[in-house]
Write an enzyme that holds these catalytic residues in place. Sequence first.
Site, PDB file in Angstrom:
ATOM      1  N   ILE A   2       0.828  -1.213   0.000  1.00  0.00           N
ATOM      2  CA  ILE A   2       0.000   0.000   0.000  1.00  0.00           C
ATOM      3  C   ILE A   2       0.859   1.258   0.000  1.00  0.00           C
ATOM      4  O   ILE A   2       0.405   2.334   0.372  1.00  0.00           O
ATOM      5  CB  ILE A   2      -0.996  -0.008   1.182  1.00  0.00           C
ATOM      6  CG1 ILE A   2      -0.269  -0.079   2.539  1.00  0.00           C
ATOM      7  CG2 ILE A   2      -1.946  -1.186   1.056  1.00  0.00           C
ATOM      8  CD1 ILE A   2      -1.209   0.060   3.738  1.00  0.00           C
ATOM      9  N   GLY A   3       2.113   1.075  -0.416  1.00  0.00           N
ATOM     10  CA  GLY A   3       3.036   2.202  -0.442  1.00  0.00           C
ATOM     11  C   GLY A   3       4.076   2.090   0.659  1.00  0.00           C
ATOM     12  O   GLY A   3       4.917   2.974   0.825  1.00  0.00           O
ATOM     13  N   THR A   4       4.013   0.996   1.399  1.00  0.00           N
ATOM     14  CA  THR A   4       4.864   0.819   2.566  1.00  0.00           C
ATOM     15  C   THR A   4       6.237   0.257   2.226  1.00  0.00           C
ATOM     16  O   THR A   4       7.137   0.321   3.053  1.00  0.00           O
ATOM     17  CB  THR A   4       4.163  -0.128   3.556  1.00  0.00           C
ATOM     18  OG1 THR A   4       3.592  -1.191   2.790  1.00  0.00           O
ATOM     19  CG2 THR A   4       3.053   0.578   4.278  1.00  0.00           C
ATOM     20  N   ILE A   8      15.480  -3.822  11.730  1.00  0.00           N
ATOM     21  CA  ILE A   8      14.977  -2.993  10.633  1.00  0.00           C
ATOM     22  C   ILE A   8      15.423  -3.632   9.313  1.00  0.00           C
ATOM     23  O   ILE A   8      16.612  -3.719   9.025  1.00  0.00           O
ATOM     24  CB  ILE A   8      15.500  -1.547  10.755  1.00  0.00           C
ATOM     25  CG1 ILE A   8      15.129  -0.955  12.135  1.00  0.00           C
ATOM     26  CG2 ILE A   8      14.940  -0.682   9.622  1.00  0.00           C
ATOM     27  CD1 ILE A   8      13.659  -0.957  12.480  1.00  0.00           C
ATOM     28  N   LEU A   9      14.463  -4.058   8.528  1.00  0.00           N
ATOM     29  CA  LEU A   9      14.776  -4.767   7.283  1.00  0.00           C
ATOM     30  C   LEU A   9      15.390  -3.827   6.258  1.00  0.00           C
ATOM     31  O   LEU A   9      16.244  -4.222   5.473  1.00  0.00           O
ATOM     32  CB  LEU A   9      13.496  -5.387   6.702  1.00  0.00           C
ATOM     33  CG  LEU A   9      12.898  -6.534   7.520  1.00  0.00           C
ATOM     34  CD1 LEU A   9      11.469  -6.797   7.091  1.00  0.00           C
ATOM     35  CD2 LEU A   9      13.754  -7.786   7.365  1.00  0.00           C
ATOM     36  N   THR A  25      13.242   2.508   3.554  1.00  0.00           N
ATOM     37  CA  THR A  25      11.775   2.473   3.506  1.00  0.00           C
ATOM     38  C   THR A  25      11.196   2.613   4.915  1.00  0.00           C
ATOM     39  O   THR A  25      10.131   3.204   5.098  1.00  0.00           O
ATOM     40  CB  THR A  25      11.266   1.179   2.843  1.00  0.00           C
ATOM     41  OG1 THR A  25      11.874   0.057   3.487  1.00  0.00           O
ATOM     42  CG2 THR A  25      11.591   1.145   1.362  1.00  0.00           C
ATOM     43  N   GLY A  55       5.494   1.337  10.977  1.00  0.00           N
ATOM     44  CA  GLY A  55       4.570   2.068  10.107  1.00  0.00           C
ATOM     45  C   GLY A  55       3.650   2.792  11.047  1.00  0.00           C
ATOM     46  O   GLY A  55       3.739   3.997  11.249  1.00  0.00           O
ATOM     47  N   GLU A  56       2.812   2.000  11.708  1.00  0.00           N
ATOM     48  CA  GLU A  56       1.841   2.638  12.597  1.00  0.00           C
ATOM     49  C   GLU A  56       2.505   3.303  13.803  1.00  0.00           C
ATOM     50  O   GLU A  56       2.055   4.353  14.259  1.00  0.00           O
ATOM     51  CB  GLU A  56       0.798   1.604  13.013  1.00  0.00           C
ATOM     52  CG  GLU A  56      -0.076   1.274  11.816  1.00  0.00           C
ATOM     53  CD  GLU A  56      -1.042   0.148  12.048  1.00  0.00           C
ATOM     54  OE1 GLU A  56      -0.577  -0.977  12.253  1.00  0.00           O
ATOM     55  OE2 GLU A  56      -2.246   0.394  12.020  1.00  0.00           O
TER      56      GLU A  56
HETATM   57 MO1  MOS Z   1      -3.715  -0.075   9.023  1.00  0.00          MO
HETATM   58  S1  MOS Z   1      -4.935   1.321   9.950  1.00  0.00           S
HETATM   59  O1  MOS Z   1      -3.991  -1.481   9.964  1.00  0.00           O
HETATM   60  O2  MOS Z   1      -4.178  -0.140   7.423  1.00  0.00           O
END
Ligand code: MOS
Length: 738
Positions: A467-469, A629-630, A634, A704-705
């Site tokens: 998703i762009g991650t 950290i892979l 990114t 990410g989160e």
């Molecule tokens: Mo995330 S809010 O689990 O896409």
Amino acid sequence: MASLIGAPTSRVDGRAKVTGEATYAAEFNAPGGLYGAVVTSPIARGRIERIDANLALGVEDVFDVLTHQNRPPMADADAAYADDIAPPGSPFRPFYNDRILFSGQPVALVLARDWETARFAASQVRIDYRKEPHATDLLRQRNEAFTLSGDAFAMSMAKPRGDAAQALARSPVRREGDYFIPVEHHNPMELFASTVIHEDDGKLVVHDKTQGVQNVQRYLCNVFRLKPEELRVVSPFVGGAFGLGLRPQYQVALAVLAALAVKRSVRVVLTRQQMFALSFRPATVETVALGAAVDGALQAVTHRALAMTSQYESFARNDSTWSGALYKCDNASYAHRLARLDLPTPCDMRAPGAATGVYALECAMDELAVALKLDPLELRYRAYSDLDQNEGIPFTSKALRDCYRQGAEAFGWARRNPEPRSMRDDGELIGWGMATGIWEALQMKFSVRIALSADGKAEVACATSDIGTGTYTIMSQAAAEMLGLPLENVTIKLGDSTLPQAPVEGGSWTAASVVDAIAHAADALKSDLMELARRAPGSNFAELKPEEVSLADGRIVSKRDASLSARITDVMARTGVERIERERATEIKRDDKHARNTHSAVFAEVRVDDQLGVIRVTRVVSAIAAGRILNPKTARSQILGGVVWGIGMALHEETLIDHNFGRFMNANIAEYHMPTNADVGDIEVIFVDERDELINPFGVKGLGEIGIVGVAAAIANAVYHATGKRVRDLPITLDKLN
Ligand code: MOS
């Protein structure tokens, strides 16, 4: 060969994206296809009384107008509409009947030969409604709020401990406040869109913007009673989603419904305004109370959250229990209440629950530090816990102390004058604030298939999404390293429901899960290659076991004697094998004795114009503990994005509701404010060294989160330090400083 895992590798899909080669859901060609434009309800609650589509049908090049009255058959049971992550309740069914559940609900789809015609004709559909009174104001409904019980969410809530009410009452220093986070919308750059290709044999290929192709496939097959082989969902590239793409959204149901009705290909693209009626982060009131001894030892924590949900589903996330998990404290209690409103069901948005709940906790901690005349960082050290306080168990790893130390050092925290309004420069007030962040380190079961061909190339396939991650990139790195191949010899296939099983991409769980599955598939391939090597004429591998060899530099190499090796391509050529293929799944180690979390320490600097109240975030240091950290490049981008979003949450973002109409007022990205480049100062991201040998074989936690958690609190605390004014309601706009 230098390690690929851990190297700051540029995105393998970067070139395709910047050249426009990467194709998104609305860009797939649908020869002879129709364009669908959605008509939405202007009322928040009631019934459709009459639909007059004659004017629209009279427009040249309009093909049809579909509504609940003339649609093809759809399932009648709730279960058919409940996707993988549907909350309890009765999921929304587009075009099911005449009931209106929220403003912006789709009520008609105009199909035309081109998009402009479809949009114009959509404006010509006349619909009469019978309005019913609606409720859209969370604060007015707070007395009607209820607590969930018996469902998965209620079961997952941490139990209270001690006697928080009594301990709070006895605490010499107390702070209690209501912290408000408004409705926020995801606003990914790519519009929600679906292109359905109606193939000659009647099968459908659905190009959809989604975080989970198999979730969407199951949903569509259930709703339209299709077999999995009759409908495939494809989504190789996703232009951001942030949680809004976790559940199937209505445009994909309408595009399939239309393709089935007219037996042609159909594309439905939502407008930005229409996307505001898909879903959002629910507004919450977080009531946090902290009690402490005069030395700063926490004695009581209570956190009660009030959140909104729809009339038809009960969406809830854990806002409150982080407050008792994070710091040493013997007494804690939690509550989560929901108020039903005539709005769409809210959904996950980056770090759901934590972004909001931890905001409140970390502002309350700052207020407590002020009351105690303690440095806010010192208060965190005094309350530090090596155990998950809710469960009373240690973490697989927790390098939060290092986050505090390294973050504070990089930021220059020691030079902070604790007195509010004491730091100034050039007519501006300077404020320094900090906060802690916490998120979960989860793993889910993913399956990965790796096909190795005789030319030394590997294709790695999994139905997950990027998703762009950076999923394409970290999958490439992991597979290349584990197979001992150069990065460019590895191709990743994802975002296709026909590929090996994957859940939705969410919860920051994809990296840790998919890398583990890749490792198992690569291991299986190594065993296969060993078999072939033994069989190969003149082989000297006969004595070796698979665990005694590794794959590196395109060769099978004995770990004991590096001179004993064979080229993978030679082994396959000599045995006449064209291709070997293995599929393996994530092996998740059940472990109830350890908590699994990522942590962060966020330090923020704001400059506030003393006369005008204009706030600028000039510096943020985010120190992250997220295991191995892979890919630092990114990974850093993920944290940068989280920090920028935290700036938006603190200062800009707010969806306003006109309660008279029961409708979002600023449903566009001109009036829904987000940070632009000019709003973002220096951001420094630090990944602290966190070795984790318990969580999974690679020590990967996922991130990410975690990047957004704590950011808004650090900024709010910095605004207090700059101005002496405590604003608990987000966003902190200049009017609130006066
Ligand atoms: Mo995330 S809010 O689990 O896409």
